[in-house]
Design an enzyme around this catalytic site. Structure first.
Site, PDB file in Angstrom:
ATOM      1  N   HIS A  35       0.835  -1.209   0.000  1.00  0.00           N
ATOM      2  CA  HIS A  35       0.000   0.000   0.000  1.00  0.00           C
ATOM      3  C   HIS A  35       0.869   1.259   0.000  1.00  0.00           C
ATOM      4  O   HIS A  35       0.594   2.223  -0.720  1.00  0.00           O
ATOM      5  CB  HIS A  35      -0.874   0.056   1.262  1.00  0.00           C
ATOM      6  CG  HIS A  35      -1.842  -1.078   1.415  1.00  0.00           C
ATOM      7  ND1 HIS A  35      -1.737  -2.021   2.414  1.00  0.00           N
ATOM      8  CD2 HIS A  35      -2.955  -1.400   0.716  1.00  0.00           C
ATOM      9  CE1 HIS A  35      -2.741  -2.868   2.328  1.00  0.00           C
ATOM     10  NE2 HIS A  35      -3.496  -2.529   1.302  1.00  0.00           N
ATOM     11  N   GLY A 145      -2.565  -1.594  -7.348  1.00  0.00           N
ATOM     12  CA  GLY A 145      -1.467  -2.558  -7.393  1.00  0.00           C
ATOM     13  C   GLY A 145      -1.707  -3.659  -8.416  1.00  0.00           C
ATOM     14  O   GLY A 145      -2.826  -4.145  -8.558  1.00  0.00           O
ATOM     15  N   GLN A 146      -0.612  -4.047  -9.069  1.00  0.00           N
ATOM     16  CA  GLN A 146      -0.705  -5.166 -10.010  1.00  0.00           C
ATOM     17  C   GLN A 146      -0.931  -6.495  -9.301  1.00  0.00           C
ATOM     18  O   GLN A 146      -1.304  -7.478  -9.919  1.00  0.00           O
ATOM     19  CB  GLN A 146       0.573  -5.239 -10.856  1.00  0.00           C
ATOM     20  CG  GLN A 146       0.384  -4.553 -12.192  1.00  0.00           C
ATOM     21  CD  GLN A 146       1.666  -4.021 -12.795  1.00  0.00           C
ATOM     22  OE1 GLN A 146       2.726  -4.047 -12.169  1.00  0.00           O
ATOM     23  NE2 GLN A 146       1.564  -3.535 -14.004  1.00  0.00           N
ATOM     24  N   MET A 182       3.068  -9.143  -0.570  1.00  0.00           N
ATOM     25  CA  MET A 182       2.493  -8.577   0.647  1.00  0.00           C
ATOM     26  C   MET A 182       0.986  -8.512   0.519  1.00  0.00           C
ATOM     27  O   MET A 182       0.449  -8.197  -0.537  1.00  0.00           O
ATOM     28  CB  MET A 182       3.059  -7.199   0.885  1.00  0.00           C
ATOM     29  CG  MET A 182       4.509  -7.288   1.236  1.00  0.00           C
ATOM     30  SD  MET A 182       5.043  -5.830   2.086  1.00  0.00           S
ATOM     31  CE  MET A 182       6.735  -6.289   2.371  1.00  0.00           C
TER      32      MET A 182
HETATM   33  P1  AMP Z   1      -6.438  -3.675  -0.515  1.00  0.00           P
HETATM   34  O1  AMP Z   1      -6.273  -2.923   0.762  1.00  0.00           O
HETATM   35  O2  AMP Z   1      -6.066  -5.113  -0.426  1.00  0.00           O
HETATM   36  O3  AMP Z   1      -7.790  -3.443  -1.147  1.00  0.00           O
HETATM   37  O4  AMP Z   1      -5.387  -3.043  -1.525  1.00  0.00           O
HETATM   38  C1  AMP Z   1      -5.400  -1.676  -1.817  1.00  0.00           C
HETATM   39  C2  AMP Z   1      -4.503  -1.424  -2.989  1.00  0.00           C
HETATM   40  O5  AMP Z   1      -3.166  -1.844  -2.680  1.00  0.00           O
HETATM   41  C3  AMP Z   1      -4.915  -2.202  -4.244  1.00  0.00           C
HETATM   42  O6  AMP Z   1      -4.725  -1.394  -5.392  1.00  0.00           O
HETATM   43  C4  AMP Z   1      -3.963  -3.370  -4.226  1.00  0.00           C
HETATM   44  O7  AMP Z   1      -3.729  -3.915  -5.512  1.00  0.00           O
HETATM   45  C5  AMP Z   1      -2.711  -2.717  -3.693  1.00  0.00           C
HETATM   46  N1  AMP Z   1      -1.819  -3.729  -3.123  1.00  0.00           N
HETATM   47  C6  AMP Z   1      -2.131  -4.693  -2.224  1.00  0.00           C
HETATM   48  N2  AMP Z   1      -1.058  -5.478  -1.987  1.00  0.00           N
HETATM   49  C7  AMP Z   1      -0.050  -5.004  -2.753  1.00  0.00           C
HETATM   50  C8  AMP Z   1       1.310  -5.386  -2.972  1.00  0.00           C
HETATM   51  N3  AMP Z   1       1.857  -6.431  -2.338  1.00  0.00           N
HETATM   52  N4  AMP Z   1       2.050  -4.668  -3.839  1.00  0.00           N
HETATM   53  C9  AMP Z   1       1.507  -3.603  -4.496  1.00  0.00           C
HETATM   54  N5  AMP Z   1       0.236  -3.197  -4.339  1.00  0.00           N
HETATM   55  C10 AMP Z   1      -0.542  -3.885  -3.482  1.00  0.00           C
END
Ligand code: AMP
Length: 294
Positions: A35, A145-146, A182
């Site tokens: 994040h 994030g990808q 992560m």
């Molecule tokens: P989330 O809180 O899981 O909804 O993720 C929020 C944003 O962070 C989304 O755009 C995810 O793709 C990105 N994200 C989550 N984990 C990672 C990671 N390990 N590396 C890069 N981006 C991430």
């Protein structure tokens, strides 16, 4: 850093940023380096940085982990402050979905496979909340994030189809030493499960290696990945996909960039990860971890 918990409050803060570029990072909180890499990128590219923390109930299925999804808003706020975030939007569920809320966004096609096939209604929830957030925050750029490759495809499709005035910026997956992507859900893994979870990265590394040594038969790649994952007793496969990176349709032969994506359960915890092989520039992350050299 200012914190808004209501739509009205967020709109008020946004109105003070007229004429400046706004970078937006939507999250579900329990922040990690993945994040924060998005926040840093937004900080570098925009005048104002907005992050949201909202565990969106509508993107969880009835048997999924909405209730036990990890939450630590105080820690999240401290981390966002360290990254010089300007505004944090932290609404409640009723603020986002007041009584009588009845409008949903259904992105067609690309939501029917992979996560969409295994988690019915998931992308309807994602697209609906992201469009809502875009309308409230009105970002110049939004960072995703990808790690959630299909989510990126779905958001891009929505932005394109609905002519939304926002630039979607994809950001590389941040991994732990050893390669585990992560994820807020990694906290659920026991030490044994954490070790077993490396199977996802091993499978992606194998994909990269097979591509480099000339494998172009998608079926053979799937079989090799299945075989590898089957050797990890704590892992069970939801799907192993070798697909076109834009249409997400399964491929027979890999003639260009190919999205290899995995959903694997390690005990009770469902993990996803992916890698695009066949891109002109090799994945820097895998290269750093020495995969290319093997
Ligand atoms: P989330 O809180 O899981 O909804 O993720 C929020 C944003 O962070 C989304 O755009 C995810 O793709 C990105 N994200 C989550 N984990 C990672 C990671 N390990 N590396 C890069 N981006 C991430």
């Amino acid at each position: 850093m200012q914190v808004a918990t209501t739509v009205e409050g967020m709109r008020r803060l946004r109105s003070q940023a007229v004429g400046r570029t706004v970078g937006f990072v939507p999250t579900m909180g329990y922040l990690h380096e993945g994040h924060l890499s998005l926040v840093r990128r937004a900080r570098a590219e925009n005048d104002v940085v907005v992050a949201s923390i909202f565990v969106n109930p509508t993107q969880f299925g009835p048997t999924e982990d909405f209730e036990k999804y990890p939450r630590d808003p105080q820690r999240d706020l401290a981390l966002l402050q360290q990254e010089r975030t300007d505004i944090v939007f932290m609404p409640s569920a009723v603020e986002m979905y007041p009584e009588g809320f009845a409008t949903h966004i259904d992105v067609g096609g690309v939501t029917e496979v992979l996560e969409g096939a295994h988690r019915p209604g998931h992308f309807r929830g994602v697209a609906t909340v992201v469009l809502n957030l875009f309308n409230i925050v009105q970002p110049t750029r939004a960072y995703f994030g990808q790690k959630d490759a299909q989510q990126l495809v779905v958001i891009r499709k929505m932005v394109n189809d609905l002519k939304l005035n926002v630039e979607v910026v994809p950001c590389p997956t941040v991994r732990e030493t050893g390669g585990l992507a992560m994820s807020s859900r990694n906290v659920f893994l026991s030490p044994d499960e954490r070790r077993a979870a490396l199977i996802l990265f091993r499978a992606l590394s194998l994909s990269e290696r097979l591509w480099r040594t000339g494998e172009r038969d998608a079926g053979k790649l799937r079989d090799r990945l299945q075989g590898l994952v089957a050797r990890e007793p704590l892992a069970s496969v939801d799907y192993i996909s070798v697909a076109h990176p834009e249409t997400l349709q399964e491929l027979e032969s890999m003639d260009g960039p190919t999205l290899v994506s995995l959903a694997i359960r390690i005990g009770e915890t469902r993990l996803i990860d992916n890698l695009t092989v066949g891109e002109k520039r090799p994945s820097p992350v895998l290269a750093e971890l020495g995969v290319a050299a093997r």
